[in-house]
Every structure is written in C-alpha cells, then in structure tokens.
Scaffold this active site. Structure first.
Site, PDB file in Angstrom:
ATOM      1  CG  HIS A 185      25.211 -23.256  -6.747  1.00 39.19           C
ATOM      2  ND1 HIS A 185      26.124 -23.723  -5.831  1.00 39.19           N
ATOM      3  CD2 HIS A 185      25.091 -21.917  -6.521  1.00 39.19           C
ATOM      4  CE1 HIS A 185      26.556 -22.712  -5.090  1.00 39.19           C
ATOM      5  NE2 HIS A 185      25.944 -21.605  -5.487  1.00 39.19           N
ATOM      6  CE  LYS A 195      33.067 -23.891  -4.687  1.00 40.10           C
ATOM      7  NZ  LYS A 195      33.484 -22.483  -4.800  1.00 40.10           N
ATOM      8  NE  ARG A 200      34.141 -13.644  -3.226  1.00 40.61           N
ATOM      9  CZ  ARG A 200      33.214 -14.579  -3.384  1.00 40.61           C
ATOM     10  NH1 ARG A 200      33.550 -15.836  -3.588  1.00 40.61           N
ATOM     11  NH2 ARG A 200      31.947 -14.253  -3.329  1.00 40.61           N
ATOM     12  CB  SER A 236      33.674 -18.251  -6.160  1.00 42.59           C
ATOM     13  OG  SER A 236      33.714 -19.110  -5.041  1.00 42.59           O
ATOM     14  CG  ASP A 262      36.675 -20.818  -5.158  1.00 40.75           C
ATOM     15  OD1 ASP A 262      36.343 -19.631  -5.335  1.00 40.75           O
ATOM     16  OD2 ASP A 262      36.025 -21.602  -4.442  1.00 40.75           O
TER      17      ASP A 262
END
Length: 427
Positions: free
Chosen positions: A83, A188, A169, A184, A162
């Site tokens: 990520h 996932k 947000r 968040s 989320d």
C-alpha cells in the site's frame, strides 16, 4: 444498546472508548442507524482528542467486520500486498505486482482512484483498453490461481463502514488524523486477508503528510497496528519532494511501468520497487535478492507476468500485442529562468495542475483525460543552464496560464540537493 449521545459525550471529554462503543460506531455507519451529523461528530472528536493504539485497533477491526471478509491468505499461502499513501508519478504498484508474481509470490491489491493531487492505480490501469477491474472473492482467487496476481476495486461488501466514514472525513477536515487513516487503510487490507503487507509512506511536499516526523509516525502506526492484528507488516518512508520516475499522467505511467518491467525503468522507481519487494517477500517467508529480481526483469518474465495478468483482467489483446500510448497533443516545454541548480519542485501543485488540466477528477463523476501528462527532465540538485528544459507538459489544448503555472512549480537557485530516496524504515 449503546446510545450515540453517550459515546460522543465520552469521546468529546477525552475518555477512552470501550470496544463495544467503537463497534457501535462502525455498525451505525454501515447500517445507516447513525446520521451523518453523528458520524461527523465522532470523527471530529476522534481527531481532536485522539485514539490510542487500543482504540485504533478496535476501530480497524470493527470497520473490517462491518462487511465481507475474504481471508484470501487462508487459501493462498504467502499472499503479499503493498500500500502506498500516494504521490505524483507513483506507479510502483504496476511494477511490483508482476515482478513479485514472476518470482513466485502471489500478490493481491485492492487499489483506488486518484485522491486530491495524487494519481490512482485504478485510473492508470483504466487507460488500458478493455481492463475490467471489478473484483470479488471468487474472481480474485481465480486470478491468483492462474497468474499469481490481481489488482482491482473491491465490491461494495468490503468495509462498508469505512466507505461512509471516508466520505465524511474530507467534509469534516479530519483527513490527516493518523488513527483514522490507519483504521481506514487497514480495515480494507485485513478484510482481504494477506499474509504480509508492506507500506510505502511518502514524505516531502508531494505527500499527504509532508513532514518526516509525521510520515514516520504514520508508517509506524500502520505497521504496528497491522502486526498487532496478526498480519506481518513493515513500512518504508520514501521521498515525494519530486515526481517519482520521469512521467506523471495515466497512460504515460503505464508506458513507463512496462518499460521498467523490460529493464528500462528510471533509477528512483526501480530502487523503491526493489526495496519494497524485498521487504514484503521477507515478511511472506520467501526472501528475494536484488539479483533474483533483476534476472526476472532481464529474462522477460516480469513483463510477461504483466501481460498475462492484463489479458485475464480483460485487456484488449490487440493492444497488448502492440501497446499504444496517446499523449495529449499540445506540448509545452518548461524552461529554467536562470542558471543554477534545481532547488525545489512543488509536487503537490503539479498534481493539482494535472487534475485541473483534465488528468484527474475535480468532482467524483468527472471523466479523466488519460493523455494529460508531465515529463520531468531534471532532478533535484542537478546543474541547469538558463533556458534549459526542466520538464515538458502535454495538454489537450493551448492554455498559457496553465503552462505558466506548471513552470512556476520548478525553482532554480544557487544550491540544491536531492533528499534521500528512502528516508526511514519501520518494522
């Protein structure tokens, strides 16, 4: 039943929320029983008062468990994920996934679209004709079995809490709350169920968290929370004080990624890709050396892995046989106003200008112009002469004001130095 009023009152007062209270927030976000106003109040209280590590873990799990859990790693040993917090020209996902797959490691990534000034992996891949990036559990497993990799957008069943909190947000100015960011991202990731995750947290003016101490704090929180919840993880903090690689723009970044998989990638892109690949391979229990990965590229295996995967996810076979990358037709060179060294690049502004030119979305439903692009030709610290081309922008139409704004993002001074490409490691 835990009443929203009591939960909000306790967090507003700075009290630590119990697990069942945090579960009530996630459940209310997912099933609609909490209003937008109540959820906004929770986000604001959490951002101001903070969430401690235990609360962050509880929120992550509650958001993960608000929807489907795929647990792909239970059926696919050594499943890897990566990520990035995002930047301009950040195309590492397009290179690292086929590279790892070609070395025997399965990779599954749920990716996103562009956010703010950053480009999104899904937008880049959609510049390839025919790509079908929708993923559910069965399709993900089928792709992993057939080509060891899958990249796409999850069904709406993954972490629905989320999805609702994320949309609020931005409106509540809580985007930069590290506990909320961690929950968040990980809700996932952990729903998909990888065996190992490596985080690429950007720092510098093109990052969401520009300050190095904040970038390190985020990387540490991501890795430590992930490990505490049972998944191997580590993180690298990498530089985003100039675009990564030579190109930014969707079609151009796909082309540069394919060049990288064929052994012609720019040095900064390859260094970060190899470093992240080494990290996640080690975490997955299948260490890879730099020479092994270089061999996978030199032999053609890495490029073949991309093409095999893209075909299975719907890419047009004719395009794969002869890839075509149509850049926007109006080329404008961006020239140095004086001699000296390239001292600074306003990366965030470059990203916003690419969006303004059509290469991203100002509103969620906007179409993306895949050909709008920026090619950088000088790196931070490089000596340049007055009138030398620092970069080149590709626009859909003539626009003197926009071209001038792009040029103003590059500062030439008497001194300049490139910061370290990898600023830190956690985990």
């Amino acid at each position: 039943m835990v009443l929203p009023y009591r939960i909000l009152e306790r967090k507003r007062a700075g009290m630590r929320l119990r697990r069942e209270e945090i579960q009530a927030v996630a459940r209310g976000a997912a099933d609609g029983s909490w209003s937008d106003g109540q959820l906004a109040a929770f986000l604001m209280a959490a951002a101001i008062r903070g969430l401690d590590p235990e609360e962050t873990r509880a929120l992550t799990l509650a958001m993960r468990d608000s929807g489907e859990r795929w647990d792909l790693g239970a059926e696919v040993p050594r499943l890897c994920d990566k990520h990035s917090t995002g930047g301009v020209g950040d195309k590492v996902s397009l290179v690292i996934a086929p590279l790892l797959a070609s070395c025997g490691l399965p990779v599954f990534m749920l990716a996103g679209r562009g956010l703010g000034h950053t480009g999104g992996t899904i937008d880049k891949l959609e510049s390839i004709p025919g790509m079908d990036l929708g993923l559910d559990r069965s399709r993900g497993l089928d792709l992993l079995a057939r080509c060891r990799m899958a990249i796409g957008v999850a069904t709406a069943g993954i972490a629905p809490a989320d999805r609702r909190l994320y949309a609020l947000r931005d409106a509540t100015a809580t985007v930069d709350s590290i506990p909320l960011v961690v929950a968040s991202i990980l809700s996932k990731k952990l729903a998909a169920g990888p065996a190992a995750v490596v985080f690429d947290v950007k720092t510098g003016n093109g990052a969401f968290f520009p300050e190095l101490d904040r970038s390190l704090e985020l990387a540490r929180a991501l890795a430590e929370t992930c490990r505490a919840l049972g998944t191997a993880a580590s993180g690298l903090v990498t530089d985003m004080s100039q675009p990564l690689g030579r190109w930014a723009g969707h079609a151009a970044e796909v082309r540069e990624s394919l060049d990288a998989l064929a052994g012609e990638g720019p040095a900064d892109l390859m260094e970060i890709t190899f470093a992240l690949a080494e990290e996640v391979a080690r975490l997955a229990g299948h260490p890879l050396s730099r020479p092994e990965m270089e061999t996978a590229i030199a032999s053609g295996r890495a490029r073949e892995a991309f093409e095999r995967w893209a075909a299975l996810q719907g890419a047009d076979p004719a395009w794969l046989r002869s890839p075509r990358f149509a850049l926007a037709p109006v080329e404008r060179p961006l020239l140095a106003a004086r001699s000296g060294r390239l001292a600074a690049v306003d990366v965030r502004q470059l990203g916003l200008l690419l969006v303004e030119a059509g290469g991203g979305r100002i509103r969620p439903g906007d179409a993306v112009d895949f050909g709008v692009s920026l090619e950088t030709r000088a790196r931070l610290g490089a000596a340049v002469e007055a009138g030398e081309e620092l970069a080149r922008v590709y626009l859909r139409r003539e626009d003197e004001r926009l071209a001038g704004s792009f040029a103003a993002c590059f500062t030439v001074g008497d001194e300049g130095e490139a910061p370290p490409l990898i600023a830190g490691r956690v985990g």
